[in-house]
Design a protein around this motif. Structure first.
Motif, PDB file in Angstrom:
ATOM      1  N   PHE A  85      17.663 -36.230  87.989  1.00  0.00           N
ATOM      2  CA  PHE A  85      16.534 -35.424  88.081  1.00  0.00           C
ATOM      3  C   PHE A  85      15.529 -35.469  87.055  1.00  0.00           C
ATOM      4  O   PHE A  85      14.468 -35.404  87.173  1.00  0.00           O
ATOM      5  CB  PHE A  85      16.971 -33.817  88.306  1.00  0.00           C
ATOM      6  CG  PHE A  85      16.073 -32.610  88.190  1.00  0.00           C
ATOM      7  CD1 PHE A  85      15.387 -32.454  89.249  1.00  0.00           C
ATOM      8  CD2 PHE A  85      15.870 -31.974  86.980  1.00  0.00           C
ATOM      9  CE1 PHE A  85      14.389 -31.570  89.325  1.00  0.00           C
ATOM     10  CE2 PHE A  85      14.873 -31.225  86.973  1.00  0.00           C
ATOM     11  CZ  PHE A  85      14.125 -30.898  88.193  1.00  0.00           C
ATOM     12  N   PHE A  86      16.130 -35.713  85.669  1.00  0.00           N
ATOM     13  CA  PHE A  86      15.166 -35.641  84.559  1.00  0.00           C
ATOM     14  C   PHE A  86      14.404 -36.955  84.649  1.00  0.00           C
ATOM     15  O   PHE A  86      13.480 -37.036  83.533  1.00  0.00           O
ATOM     16  CB  PHE A  86      15.841 -35.360  83.281  1.00  0.00           C
ATOM     17  CG  PHE A  86      16.009 -33.863  83.377  1.00  0.00           C
ATOM     18  CD1 PHE A  86      15.072 -32.811  83.041  1.00  0.00           C
ATOM     19  CD2 PHE A  86      17.566 -33.256  83.547  1.00  0.00           C
ATOM     20  CE1 PHE A  86      15.646 -31.311  83.039  1.00  0.00           C
ATOM     21  CE2 PHE A  86      17.607 -32.088  83.628  1.00  0.00           C
ATOM     22  CZ  PHE A  86      16.804 -31.000  83.569  1.00  0.00           C
ATOM     23  N   LEU A  87      14.683 -37.915  85.268  1.00  0.00           N
ATOM     24  CA  LEU A  87      14.278 -39.198  85.267  1.00  0.00           C
ATOM     25  C   LEU A  87      13.202 -39.580  86.220  1.00  0.00           C
ATOM     26  O   LEU A  87      12.300 -40.526  85.796  1.00  0.00           O
ATOM     27  CB  LEU A  87      15.385 -40.475  85.120  1.00  0.00           C
ATOM     28  CG  LEU A  87      16.335 -40.244  84.029  1.00  0.00           C
ATOM     29  CD1 LEU A  87      17.510 -41.173  84.193  1.00  0.00           C
ATOM     30  CD2 LEU A  87      15.766 -40.281  82.648  1.00  0.00           C
ATOM     31  N   HIS A  88      13.262 -39.098  87.358  1.00  0.00           N
ATOM     32  CA  HIS A  88      12.610 -39.619  88.459  1.00  0.00           C
ATOM     33  C   HIS A  88      11.204 -38.737  88.663  1.00  0.00           C
ATOM     34  O   HIS A  88      11.142 -37.578  87.954  1.00  0.00           O
ATOM     35  CB  HIS A  88      13.075 -39.770  89.830  1.00  0.00           C
ATOM     36  CG  HIS A  88      13.540 -38.410  90.264  1.00  0.00           C
ATOM     37  ND1 HIS A  88      12.868 -37.020  90.831  1.00  0.00           N
ATOM     38  CD2 HIS A  88      14.965 -37.946  90.557  1.00  0.00           C
ATOM     39  CE1 HIS A  88      13.728 -36.220  90.937  1.00  0.00           C
ATOM     40  NE2 HIS A  88      14.956 -36.418  91.086  1.00  0.00           N
ATOM     41  N   PRO A  89      10.096 -39.249  89.187  1.00  0.00           N
ATOM     42  CA  PRO A  89       8.927 -38.372  89.422  1.00  0.00           C
ATOM     43  C   PRO A  89       8.800 -37.528  90.568  1.00  0.00           C
ATOM     44  O   PRO A  89       7.767 -37.108  91.259  1.00  0.00           O
ATOM     45  CB  PRO A  89       8.067 -39.740  89.845  1.00  0.00           C
ATOM     46  CG  PRO A  89       8.678 -40.596  90.453  1.00  0.00           C
ATOM     47  CD  PRO A  89      10.050 -40.523  89.669  1.00  0.00           C
ATOM     48  N   GLY A  90      10.059 -37.142  91.095  1.00  0.00           N
ATOM     49  CA  GLY A  90      10.081 -36.250  92.077  1.00  0.00           C
ATOM     50  C   GLY A  90      10.919 -36.698  93.488  1.00  0.00           C
ATOM     51  O   GLY A  90      11.178 -35.995  94.283  1.00  0.00           O
ATOM     52  N   VAL A  91      10.886 -38.117  93.335  1.00  0.00           N
ATOM     53  CA  VAL A  91      11.317 -38.826  94.641  1.00  0.00           C
ATOM     54  C   VAL A  91      12.577 -39.830  93.747  1.00  0.00           C
ATOM     55  O   VAL A  91      12.071 -40.491  92.887  1.00  0.00           O
ATOM     56  CB  VAL A  91      10.310 -39.493  95.305  1.00  0.00           C
ATOM     57  CG1 VAL A  91      11.125 -40.448  96.480  1.00  0.00           C
ATOM     58  CG2 VAL A  91       9.532 -38.474  95.875  1.00  0.00           C
ATOM     59  N   ASN A  92      13.449 -40.140  94.395  1.00  0.00           N
ATOM     60  CA  ASN A  92      14.449 -41.144  93.766  1.00  0.00           C
ATOM     61  C   ASN A  92      14.626 -42.042  95.142  1.00  0.00           C
ATOM     62  O   ASN A  92      15.240 -41.991  96.183  1.00  0.00           O
ATOM     63  CB  ASN A  92      15.795 -40.470  93.754  1.00  0.00           C
ATOM     64  CG  ASN A  92      16.814 -41.509  92.899  1.00  0.00           C
ATOM     65  OD1 ASN A  92      16.721 -42.598  93.191  1.00  0.00           O
ATOM     66  ND2 ASN A  92      17.864 -40.951  92.507  1.00  0.00           N
ATOM     67  N   PRO A  93      13.886 -43.409  95.024  1.00  0.00           N
ATOM     68  CA  PRO A  93      13.820 -44.361  95.859  1.00  0.00           C
ATOM     69  C   PRO A  93      15.488 -44.826  96.388  1.00  0.00           C
ATOM     70  O   PRO A  93      15.892 -44.861  97.492  1.00  0.00           O
ATOM     71  CB  PRO A  93      13.059 -45.348  95.554  1.00  0.00           C
ATOM     72  CG  PRO A  93      12.037 -44.765  94.376  1.00  0.00           C
ATOM     73  CD  PRO A  93      13.120 -43.854  93.934  1.00  0.00           C
ATOM     74  N   GLY A  94      16.191 -45.123  95.283  1.00  0.00           N
ATOM     75  CA  GLY A  94      17.656 -45.291  95.705  1.00  0.00           C
ATOM     76  C   GLY A  94      18.397 -44.560  96.346  1.00  0.00           C
ATOM     77  O   GLY A  94      19.161 -44.870  97.592  1.00  0.00           O
ATOM     78  N   SER A  95      18.187 -43.078  96.169  1.00  0.00           N
ATOM     79  CA  SER A  95      18.865 -42.201  97.061  1.00  0.00           C
ATOM     80  C   SER A  95      18.293 -42.021  98.468  1.00  0.00           C
ATOM     81  O   SER A  95      19.010 -41.934  99.478  1.00  0.00           O
ATOM     82  CB  SER A  95      18.467 -40.667  96.429  1.00  0.00           C
ATOM     83  OG  SER A  95      19.139 -40.729  95.091  1.00  0.00           O
ATOM     84  N   LEU A  96      16.870 -42.425  98.641  1.00  0.00           N
ATOM     85  CA  LEU A  96      16.366 -42.317 100.274  1.00  0.00           C
ATOM     86  C   LEU A  96      17.166 -43.453 100.750  1.00  0.00           C
ATOM     87  O   LEU A  96      17.279 -43.289 102.008  1.00  0.00           O
ATOM     88  CB  LEU A  96      14.833 -42.536  99.913  1.00  0.00           C
ATOM     89  CG  LEU A  96      14.229 -41.252  99.432  1.00  0.00           C
ATOM     90  CD1 LEU A  96      12.667 -41.374  99.233  1.00  0.00           C
ATOM     91  CD2 LEU A  96      14.407 -39.913 100.367  1.00  0.00           C
ATOM     92  N   ILE A 140       5.686 -36.843  99.502  1.00  0.00           N
ATOM     93  CA  ILE A 140       4.118 -36.719  98.941  1.00  0.00           C
ATOM     94  C   ILE A 140       4.089 -35.556  98.088  1.00  0.00           C
ATOM     95  O   ILE A 140       3.537 -35.288  96.968  1.00  0.00           O
ATOM     96  CB  ILE A 140       3.321 -36.776  99.936  1.00  0.00           C
ATOM     97  CG1 ILE A 140       3.192 -38.219 100.691  1.00  0.00           C
ATOM     98  CG2 ILE A 140       1.786 -36.516  99.551  1.00  0.00           C
ATOM     99  CD1 ILE A 140       2.125 -38.242 101.785  1.00  0.00           C
ATOM    100  N   LEU A 141       4.386 -34.520  98.618  1.00  0.00           N
ATOM    101  CA  LEU A 141       4.352 -33.118  97.861  1.00  0.00           C
ATOM    102  C   LEU A 141       5.378 -32.999  96.881  1.00  0.00           C
ATOM    103  O   LEU A 141       4.912 -32.225  95.785  1.00  0.00           O
ATOM    104  CB  LEU A 141       4.765 -32.060  99.003  1.00  0.00           C
ATOM    105  CG  LEU A 141       3.777 -31.653  99.852  1.00  0.00           C
ATOM    106  CD1 LEU A 141       4.456 -30.577 101.161  1.00  0.00           C
ATOM    107  CD2 LEU A 141       2.573 -31.015  99.677  1.00  0.00           C
TER     108      LEU A 141
END
Length: 785
Positions: A85-96, A140-141
C-alpha cells in the motif's frame, strides 16, 4: 512530402488537443467529495470517552469520518489487503495480473486484485457492477485519489466507510458495536478480526460462519507473526481470544444531550464539557433515589452540575433512565415552576438597594394585595421575622412584601439580565407571584443564574472589585463554546457584597434528615443552597453552590402530576447533597471587604442600632446599608413606680415616673409575633386616668393596608358580597367602634373583625377604641368580582 508533414502536423494538434482534454477530464474526474452518506451523531466527554450516539438517517451505524487509523488495525489491514500500500501509486499491476489469472483459471471472478485505494473508490461508487470497464475506471480514479490525498487520509477513508456486517459501517462504529471499546483500545485479535471483515461482512453474524471467521482471523495473525509484527506471546494470546458476540448497545451516559445534539447538529461528532465519570455517578444517584420516589408516584428527576469558574457543564442527567413515565423528556430544558428559588436573588437585590439589612425585621402577617393573598407553606404567621431568617425558612409573605417594595417590573428586568430566558410576557402578567414560582423557568437557566452570582463573587478580587459582563452567561456544554442553545450575556446587576451576604444566609438553611448534624463535623462542606416547591406539589427543586460547583436538582413528574410530599426539601435536597458528596471538597468565598463594613446593629430588630438599643451585634453589611434608618422599635416608655402601668406627665408626677426602654412592635405585627416569641414583653396597659395621653399606637390595621385596592366578591346568585376588615389592638379586650366614611358600622371586642359592603370608589375606614385612641386608612374598591 509537404503534404505528409501537413497531415502529421494536423494529427499532432489533434493528439495534443485529445491529450489536453483527457488531462482535464482526469483532473476533474474525481468528485470533490467522495462520500455523501449520512453519519451517526456521536458525543464524547471532555476526555474523549464515548457518552452516546444515535444511528444515522439511513439506519446505519456510521460514525463521522475518522482522521487517523489506529496502528494495530493499520498493520493488520495492510497485511491482509494490500501489502504494498505505501509503495504503489494506487494500483498494483502485479495484483491485478494475479487476480486476472486466478479468475481465468476458475472461470469466474474470485479475486479483484484491488488495492485499498481502489476499494475506497468502489465504496464511494455504491452499487456499481464488478465489470472490466468498472475495474478500469477504478484504476484511473485510484491513481487520481493518490494524487489528491495522502496515504494516511486514504486509510482513514477506508476505515470510515468500509462495511463491517449488518448495519455497521466504519471501524469506529464496529469497534463499539462488537467490542464495546474505542478502536484505539482494540487488541491484536480484535484488530485482525475487523481487518478481515470488510472482505466478507456476513461472517460477523453470530451462529453463522463463525468458524470461517476465526480461520481468516487466525491466518492473518499467523501472517503478522511471520512478518515480525507480533511476538510469540502476543500471537498466542491473540489466538486464544474469543470472537465477538452479538452487537453490543452503545454507551448511553447522557442520552438527553445526545438527543439534543441529534436534533440540532445531526451527523456530527461533539466533544462536550461533561466529565464522564462524574456523569455516571450522578446517573446512579438519580436512579437510586428515583426508585424510592417511585413508591410515591414520583417518577422523574434531573440533575445539572456546573463548574463555577468556567460555567462548563460537568454532568447532565436530563431524566431517569427509561421511557415508561415520560423519562425521555429532557427536564433540564423543560419549563417548570421554580417555587422559591428566586428568593435569594430578591434578597440580594434588596440589600443592594439599601432597602434593608440582613437581619431587618420583615412583616409576616396576613396580606392581601389587589386581591392576591399569599400564604406561607406552614399556613401560620410569625408577625415579624429577620430577613435572613425569612430566606432560610423560605417564608412567602415576607418575600411578596419585599417584591412589592422592590417592584416586580424591576425584578423582571433583573432576572432577564441575569440569564433567565423564559420571561416572555410583560412583568404585569406575572405580578407579585413572580417571587413564588409564578413564571415558568428551566433548571438550565436557574443553575446558570446561581453560577453567574457565584462567579461574580469568585472573581471579585481578580478584577479589582469589578464584575465583568462575561461573568453572567449561560452554561457551556460544548468545548468549543458553540452552544447548542445560546442565551443572553447579561450585566451582573448584583454587587459582590450583596451576593456574599446572601450566600452566608443560605449556609444556615435546615438540611434534610439525611444531613442532620452536619454542622458538628469539622469536614462539613460549606454550601449555599435553596429549595423550591411549586404550587400543587408538582415540582421539587434544590440548587446549591460553592466557589467551584453549582448543583441543581429537580424532582417531579414530567406530565405535571402533583404528589403529596413532593417538596424540594424532601425529594431534591438529599440528591443534591449526595452529588456534592462525591465531588472534591472546596473552600468558601473570600469576603469582598471593599464593599462591606462592620456595623453595630440592634439585636432585636436587625436595623442600624439606635442609642436606645440595649443589645447590639457587630456584623458585616453593605456600605450603602449604613444609610438605612436606625431601629424604630426601641422606644422610651414611662411607667409608674411599680412598673405596672404606663403613665405620662399629665397624670403622674415626674418624681414618680419610671423610664424604661422597651422593644415595641406595631400592633398588627405584635399580635402574631407574641404568640411565636414567649419572651416578647407586652407593654403594660395605660392607667385609666392616663388614657389618650400615650404616643405609642394602640391600633394597627391588618386588612386592608393603607391606600390599597380591594375587590368585593359577588355571590353565585348575583348578590353582592362583603369585605372583612381586621385590626389588631394592644389590649384585645378593649371595645372598638368602626366607621366607614363617617357612617357607624359596628362594635367589636377581643376579635376585631368587621364585615362591610362599601360600594365602588374611594373610602375611609376609621376605628376608635373606648379610650379615644384611633386609627384611619383610605382604600379603594376597584370593582365587584
Amino acid at each position: 512530402m509537404i503534404r505528409i508533414l501537413r497531415v502529421l502536423r494536423k494529427r499532432w494538434r489533434i493528439a495534443v488537443a485529445i491529450f489536453m482534454v483527457a488531462l482535464m477530464a482526469y483532473a476533474i474526474l474525481l468528485p470533490r467529495e467522495l462520500f455523501h452518506d449520512p453519519a451517526s451523531t456521536v458525543v464524547y466527554d471532555r476526555d474523549h470517552r464515548l457518552l452516546g450516539a444515535r444511528i444515522a438517517a439511513d439506519d446505519q451505524w456510521r460514525f463521522p469520518p475518522c482522521r487517523t487509523v489506529p496502528e494495530k488495525f493499520t498493520r493488520a489491514l495492510i497485511a491482509f489487503e494490500d501489502r504494498y500500500f505505501f509503495l504503489h501509486p494506487g494500483v498494483n499491476p502485479g495484483s491485478l495480473l494475479r487476480a486476472a489469472w486466478q479468475n481465468i483459471q476458475e472461470g469466474r471472478i474470485v479475486s479483484g486484485g484491488s488495492t485499498i485505494t481502489m476499494q475506497v473508490i468502489r465504496l464511494s461508487r455504491k452499487g456499481k457492477p464488478r465489470t472490466v470497464g468498472e475495474k478500469l475506471l477504478e484504476v484511473i480514479l485510484a491513481t487520481r485519489l493518490e494524487l489528491k490525498y495522502s496515504k494516511s487520509s486514504i486509510l482513514a477513508m477506508y476505515a470510515s466507510y468500509a462495511p463491517f456486517g449488518g448495519n455497521v459501517v466504519g471501524l469506529d462504529a464496529a469497534s463499539w458495536r462488537y467490542y464495546g471499546i474505542p478502536a484505539e483500545a482494540l487488541s491484536w485479535a480484535g484488530a485482525a478480526t475487523l481487518a478481515v471483515l470488510p472482505n466478507n461482512p456476513a461472517l460477523i453474524h453470530p451462529g453463522r460462519n463463525r468458524e470461517l471467521l476465526r480461520q481468516k482471523r487466525d491466518r492473518l495473525l499467523d501472517l503478522l507473526l511471520d512478518r515480525g509484527e507480533l511476538d510469540t506471546l502476543t500471537w498466542r494470546l491473540a489466538l486464544a481470544e474469543e470472537l465477538p458476540g452479538p452487537p453490543l448497545p452503545l454507551p448511553s451516559k447522557a442520552p438527553h444531550v445526545v438527543d439534543r445534539m441529534t436534533a440540532t447538529q445531526p451527523g456530527t461528532t461533539a466533544i462536550i464539557t461533561i466529565d464522564g465519570y462524574l456523569q455516571e455517578h450522578v446517573n446512579a444517584i438519580i436512579a437510586r433515589h428515583s426508585g424510592r420516589h417511585g413508591l410515591n408516584g414520583i417518577h422523574n428527576a434531573a440533575a445539572l452540575v456546573l463548574s463555577v469558574p468556567s460555567g462548563e457543564v460537568l454532568a447532565y442527567t436530563g431524566n431517569v433512565p427509561g421511557k415508561a413515565h415520560g423519562n425521555d423528556v429532557d427536564v433540564i430544558r423543560s419549563i417548570r415552576s421554580p417555587g422559591s428559588l428566586l428568593k435569594p436573588v430578591l434578597f440580594a437585590a434588596m440589600l443592594d438597594d439599601g432597602a434593608m439589612l440582613p437581619g431587618t425585621l420583615l412583616p409576616d402577617i396576613p396580606t392581601i394585595i389587589s386581591g392576591y393573598s399569599p400564604q406561607n407553606f406552614s399556613m401560620t404567621y410569625e408577625g415579624a421575622v429577620p430577613a435572613f431568617r425569612a430566606l432560610e425558612r423560605s417564608l412567602n409573605i415576607p418575600a411578596v412584601r419585599m417584591l412589592r417594595e422592590y417592584q416586580y417590573d424591576r425584578f423582571h428586568a433583573l432576572l432577564t439580565r441575569m440569564g433567565i430566558t423564559t420571561l416572555n410576557r410583560p412583568p404585569g402578567h406575572y405580578g407579585l407571584s413572580l417571587i413564588l414560582g409564578g413564571a415558568g423557568m428551566t433548571l438550565w437557566d436557574i443553575c446558570g443564574l446561581y453560577a453567574g452570582m457565584s462567579r461574580t463573587l469568585l472573581y471579585y478580587l481578580e478584577y479589582a472589585g469589578y464584575a465583568p459582563r462575561r461573568n453572567i452567561h449561560p452554561p457551556a456544554l460544548l468545548t468549543d463554546s458553540a452552544e447548542i442553545v445560546s442565551g443572553p450575556t447579561g450585566d451582573p446587576s448584583l454587587s459582590a457584597g450583596a451576593i456574599y451576604l446572601t450566600f452566608e444566609a443560605l449556609l444556615d438553611v435546615n438540611r434534610p434528615e439525611e444531613e442532620s448534624g452536619w454542622e458538628y463535623f469539622t469536614s462539613a462542606r460549606r454550601i449555599a443552597w435553596k429549595t423550591g416547591t411549586s404550587f400543587g406539589f408538582r415540582d421539587g427543586w434544590a440548587v446549591g453552590t460553592t466557589p467551584e460547583y453549582v448543583v441543581g436538582v429537580w424532582v417531579g413528574n414530567a406530565d405535571g402530576e402533583g404528589r403529596t410530599g413532593l417538596t424540594g426539601i424532601e425529594t431534591a435536597a438529599p440528591i443534591m447533597f449526595e452529588i456534592f458528596g462525591i465531588m472534591p471538597p472546596t473552600g468558601w468565598f473570600t469576603p469582598p471587604y471593599d464593599e462591606l463594613e462592620k456595623a453595630a446593629v440592634c439585636r432585636n430588630s436587625g436595623h442600624i442600632a439606635s442609642p436606645l438599643c440595649p443589645e447590639k451585634d457587630s456584623i458585616l453589611i453593605l456600605r450603602r446599608g449604613l444609610n438605612t434608618a436606625p431601629c424604630p422599635y426601641h422606644k422610651t416608655v414611662h411607667l409608674d413606680k411599680e412598673a405596672r402601668y404606663r403613665v405620662s406627665a399629665g397624670c403622674e408626677s415626674l418624681a414618680d415616673i419610671h423610664t424604661e426602654v422597651w422593644f415595641i412592635l406595631p400592633p398588627a405585627l405584635e399580635w402574631y409575633y407574641k404568640a411565636k416569641n414567649p419572651l416578647y414583653r407586652e407593654l403594660p396597659p395605660i392607667r385609666r386616668d392616663c388614657q389618650g395621653s400615650t404616643e405609642i399606637s394602640m391600633l394597627g390595621f391588618i386588612y386592608p393596608e393603607p391606600d390599597s385596592r380591594i375587590y368585593i366578591p359577588v355571590g353565585i346568585d348575583g348578590t353582592p358580597g362583603e369585605a372583612v376588615f381586621e385590626v389588631a389592638h394592644r389590649e384585645p379586650g378593649t371595645r372598638l367602634y368602626w366607621h366607614i366614611d363617617k357612617e357607624f358600622t359596628g362594635t367589636t371586642r377581643y376579635y376585631h373583625r368587621m364585615a362591610a359592603r362599601p360600594g365602588k370608589g374611594d373610602h375611609t375606614l376609621r376605628v376608635v377604641d373606648e379610650y379615644g385612641n384611633q386609627a384611619a386608612i383610605r382604600f379603594r374598591v376597584e370593582s365587584e368580582k
